[in-house]
Design a protein around this motif. Structure first.
Motif, PDB file in Angstrom:
ATOM      1  N   GLN A  47       0.851  -1.188   0.000  1.00  0.00           N
ATOM      2  CA  GLN A  47       0.000   0.000   0.000  1.00  0.00           C
ATOM      3  C   GLN A  47       0.889   1.241   0.000  1.00  0.00           C
ATOM      4  O   GLN A  47       1.802   1.357   0.814  1.00  0.00           O
ATOM      5  N   PHE A  48       0.625   2.153  -0.897  1.00  0.00           N
ATOM      6  CA  PHE A  48       1.411   3.384  -0.974  1.00  0.00           C
ATOM      7  C   PHE A  48       0.680   4.379  -1.856  1.00  0.00           C
ATOM      8  O   PHE A  48      -0.260   4.024  -2.586  1.00  0.00           O
ATOM      9  N   ASN A  49       1.124   5.617  -1.793  1.00  0.00           N
ATOM     10  CA  ASN A  49       0.592   6.652  -2.676  1.00  0.00           C
ATOM     11  C   ASN A  49       1.566   6.977  -3.798  1.00  0.00           C
ATOM     12  O   ASN A  49       1.190   7.067  -4.962  1.00  0.00           O
ATOM     13  N   THR A  50       2.852   7.160  -3.432  1.00  0.00           N
ATOM     14  CA  THR A  50       3.864   7.466  -4.439  1.00  0.00           C
ATOM     15  C   THR A  50       5.087   6.587  -4.233  1.00  0.00           C
ATOM     16  O   THR A  50       5.327   6.066  -3.132  1.00  0.00           O
ATOM     17  N   LEU A  51       5.884   6.459  -5.287  1.00  0.00           N
ATOM     18  CA  LEU A  51       7.087   5.631  -5.273  1.00  0.00           C
ATOM     19  C   LEU A  51       8.116   6.278  -6.188  1.00  0.00           C
ATOM     20  O   LEU A  51       7.789   6.764  -7.266  1.00  0.00           O
ATOM     21  N   SER A  52       9.365   6.301  -5.743  1.00  0.00           N
ATOM     22  CA  SER A  52      10.427   6.853  -6.588  1.00  0.00           C
ATOM     23  C   SER A  52      11.731   6.124  -6.312  1.00  0.00           C
ATOM     24  O   SER A  52      11.902   5.503  -5.255  1.00  0.00           O
ATOM     25  N   GLY A  53      12.647   6.187  -7.264  1.00  0.00           N
ATOM     26  CA  GLY A  53      13.940   5.535  -7.089  1.00  0.00           C
ATOM     27  C   GLY A  53      14.681   5.459  -8.409  1.00  0.00           C
ATOM     28  O   GLY A  53      14.455   6.248  -9.325  1.00  0.00           O
ATOM     29  N   LYS A  54      15.595   4.493  -8.500  1.00  0.00           N
ATOM     30  CA  LYS A  54      16.419   4.304  -9.684  1.00  0.00           C
ATOM     31  C   LYS A  54      16.171   2.915 -10.272  1.00  0.00           C
ATOM     32  O   LYS A  54      15.865   1.967  -9.549  1.00  0.00           O
ATOM     33  N   LEU A  55      16.322   2.823 -11.576  1.00  0.00           N
ATOM     34  CA  LEU A  55      16.198   1.558 -12.289  1.00  0.00           C
ATOM     35  C   LEU A  55      17.433   1.342 -13.153  1.00  0.00           C
ATOM     36  O   LEU A  55      17.907   2.269 -13.811  1.00  0.00           O
ATOM     37  N   THR A  65      23.249  -5.934 -26.809  1.00  0.00           N
ATOM     38  CA  THR A  65      22.948  -5.820 -25.388  1.00  0.00           C
ATOM     39  C   THR A  65      23.209  -4.379 -24.978  1.00  0.00           C
ATOM     40  O   THR A  65      24.279  -3.838 -25.270  1.00  0.00           O
ATOM     41  N   GLN A  66      22.243  -3.757 -24.350  1.00  0.00           N
ATOM     42  CA  GLN A  66      22.377  -2.374 -23.923  1.00  0.00           C
ATOM     43  C   GLN A  66      21.866  -2.230 -22.494  1.00  0.00           C
ATOM     44  O   GLN A  66      20.914  -2.896 -22.101  1.00  0.00           O
ATOM     45  N   SER A  67      22.517  -1.345 -21.741  1.00  0.00           N
ATOM     46  CA  SER A  67      22.080  -1.055 -20.372  1.00  0.00           C
ATOM     47  C   SER A  67      21.977   0.450 -20.192  1.00  0.00           C
ATOM     48  O   SER A  67      22.720   1.220 -20.816  1.00  0.00           O
ATOM     49  N   VAL A  68      21.055   0.859 -19.341  1.00  0.00           N
ATOM     50  CA  VAL A  68      20.867   2.279 -19.076  1.00  0.00           C
ATOM     51  C   VAL A  68      20.328   2.448 -17.666  1.00  0.00           C
ATOM     52  O   VAL A  68      19.617   1.585 -17.158  1.00  0.00           O
ATOM     53  N   ASN A  69      20.708   3.550 -17.030  1.00  0.00           N
ATOM     54  CA  ASN A  69      20.166   3.891 -15.718  1.00  0.00           C
ATOM     55  C   ASN A  69      18.981   4.834 -15.892  1.00  0.00           C
ATOM     56  O   ASN A  69      19.030   5.777 -16.691  1.00  0.00           O
ATOM     57  N   LEU A  70      17.931   4.580 -15.155  1.00  0.00           N
ATOM     58  CA  LEU A  70      16.707   5.357 -15.270  1.00  0.00           C
ATOM     59  C   LEU A  70      16.274   5.888 -13.914  1.00  0.00           C
ATOM     60  O   LEU A  70      16.393   5.190 -12.909  1.00  0.00           O
ATOM     61  N   SER A  71      15.766   7.100 -13.905  1.00  0.00           N
ATOM     62  CA  SER A  71      15.015   7.590 -12.759  1.00  0.00           C
ATOM     63  C   SER A  71      13.580   7.099 -12.924  1.00  0.00           C
ATOM     64  O   SER A  71      13.034   7.109 -14.033  1.00  0.00           O
ATOM     65  N   PHE A  72      12.980   6.679 -11.809  1.00  0.00           N
ATOM     66  CA  PHE A  72      11.659   6.043 -11.867  1.00  0.00           C
ATOM     67  C   PHE A  72      10.745   6.684 -10.829  1.00  0.00           C
ATOM     68  O   PHE A  72      11.142   6.869  -9.671  1.00  0.00           O
ATOM     69  N   ARG A  73       9.543   7.043 -11.245  1.00  0.00           N
ATOM     70  CA  ARG A  73       8.561   7.598 -10.320  1.00  0.00           C
ATOM     71  C   ARG A  73       7.176   7.041 -10.647  1.00  0.00           C
ATOM     72  O   ARG A  73       6.853   6.787 -11.805  1.00  0.00           O
ATOM     73  N   MET A  74       6.378   6.888  -9.612  1.00  0.00           N
ATOM     74  CA  MET A  74       5.025   6.380  -9.804  1.00  0.00           C
ATOM     75  C   MET A  74       4.089   7.022  -8.786  1.00  0.00           C
ATOM     76  O   MET A  74       4.444   7.187  -7.626  1.00  0.00           O
ATOM     77  N   GLU A 235      11.972   4.669  -2.618  1.00  0.00           N
ATOM     78  CA  GLU A 235      11.395   5.449  -1.522  1.00  0.00           C
ATOM     79  C   GLU A 235       9.887   5.565  -1.715  1.00  0.00           C
ATOM     80  O   GLU A 235       9.415   5.847  -2.823  1.00  0.00           O
ATOM     81  N   PHE A 236       9.145   5.336  -0.640  1.00  0.00           N
ATOM     82  CA  PHE A 236       7.695   5.412  -0.703  1.00  0.00           C
ATOM     83  C   PHE A 236       7.179   6.734  -0.131  1.00  0.00           C
ATOM     84  O   PHE A 236       7.731   7.271   0.836  1.00  0.00           O
ATOM     85  N   ASP A 237       6.099   7.205  -0.739  1.00  0.00           N
ATOM     86  CA  ASP A 237       5.273   8.300  -0.220  1.00  0.00           C
ATOM     87  C   ASP A 237       6.019   9.618  -0.040  1.00  0.00           C
ATOM     88  O   ASP A 237       5.672  10.420   0.836  1.00  0.00           O
ATOM     89  N   GLY A 238       7.023   9.853  -0.858  1.00  0.00           N
ATOM     90  CA  GLY A 238       7.647  11.170  -0.905  1.00  0.00           C
ATOM     91  C   GLY A 238       6.954  12.032  -1.951  1.00  0.00           C
ATOM     92  O   GLY A 238       6.060  11.576  -2.683  1.00  0.00           O
ATOM     93  N   GLU A 239       7.360  13.278  -2.033  1.00  0.00           N
ATOM     94  CA  GLU A 239       6.813  14.158  -3.063  1.00  0.00           C
ATOM     95  C   GLU A 239       7.416  13.798  -4.419  1.00  0.00           C
ATOM     96  O   GLU A 239       8.623  13.608  -4.531  1.00  0.00           O
ATOM     97  N   VAL A 240       6.580  13.713  -5.440  1.00  0.00           N
ATOM     98  CA  VAL A 240       7.060  13.382  -6.786  1.00  0.00           C
ATOM     99  C   VAL A 240       6.461  14.357  -7.793  1.00  0.00           C
ATOM    100  O   VAL A 240       5.396  14.932  -7.570  1.00  0.00           O
TER     101      VAL A 240
END
Length: 256
Positions: A47-55, A65-74, A235-240
């Motif tokens: 259960q959460f409202n917002t989610l953010s982090g790195k992918l 084959t390719q790799s990339v770093n992503l910022s992720f928010r939901m 990180e859960f429930d921070g401002e996004v």
């Protein structure tokens, strides 16, 4: 890179969307043990409202084959946002809501900005935001409460197979202790398409169990594509916020 990831994920969801939705009463007819396992899967959903982090996303097919770093928010049930950057400069972004799928890539100077009906027309099957969100959170892509399943137990966990056959063959594997998804498999033999989604270890973040690694293996017409997603610093429930603006001068990708 984001384009390739989105295409594979949409292929996954297009296979999922081909399954015929059953009446809720079918679930009540399933055996009590299977019903209990399915109930626990949803009772233990995070259960959460917002989610953010790195992918860390790794894409592999027969050629590269390719790799990339992503910022992720939901924002749950409302938006999913990803941004790929190199040395602090954004190279690609994706912004997905229940109504729209949007992305752009700077290397090819292309973009797509349309609703799910356009993507559904492109792939020939209806899609929705909820299935994508479920995939990323370690929940069953389908709502298991809307069908009847046969349950079997093994050292790997609980395996659920639909009692009724359909055009799409389905298999769901849930962990015997946490009831989180360990694997999901969808196959559409009539179109030579299949997708296997496996979940590695789960990480505990702010008291919540969240996937650490998701691997998607998509097969279509004898060709295989592999995408691995590794979540970091969640990180859960921070401002996004979801900054997204398609640069001028880019070419729109047509789905006609």
């Amino acid at each position: 890179m984001i384009k390739r990831i989105i295409v594979v994920v949409l292929l996954t969801l297009s296979i999922a969307a081909c399954g015929t939705k059953k009446a809720a009463t079918d679930f009540e007819k399933s055996n009590l043990k299977a019903a209990g396992v399915i109930k626990n899967h949803y009772d233990k959903a995070i259960q959460f409202n917002t989610l953010s982090g790195k992918l860390r996303a790794t894409y592999q097919d027969a050629d590269r084959t390719q790799s990339v770093n992503l910022s992720f928010r939901m924002e749950k049930d409302k938006a999913i946002w990803m941004s790929a950057s190199i040395l602090g400069f954004p190279m690609a972004k994706a912004y997905i809501t229940p109504q729209k799928v949007s992305y752009y890539e700077k290397v090819g100077k292309t973009y797509f900005d349309g609703d799910f009906s356009l993507v559904s027309k492109w792939l020939g099957t209806p899609l929705d935001f909820e299935k994508l969100q479920n995939l990323l959170l370690g929940q069953a892509i389908y709502d298991l409460r809307e069908d009847a399943y046969t349950l079997s137990e093994s050292p790997r966990g609980f395996q659920l197979l639909p009692k009724k056959s359909s055009d799409v063959k389905k298999m769901f594997m849930l962990d015997a202790e946490t009831y989180k998804a360990k694997a999901q498999q969808l196959a559409q033999d009539s179109k030579s398409r299949s997708v296997t989604i496996t979940y590695g270890d789960y990480q505990r973040v702010a008291g919540r169990l969240f996937p650490e690694t998701i691997t998607i293996i998509a097969n279509e017409g004898g060709e295989s594509t592999n995408i691995t997603l590794q979540y970091r610093s969640m990180e859960f429930d921070g401002e996004v916020s979801f900054p997204f603006s398609i640069p001028s001068g880019y070419d729109e990708i047509s789905v006609e």
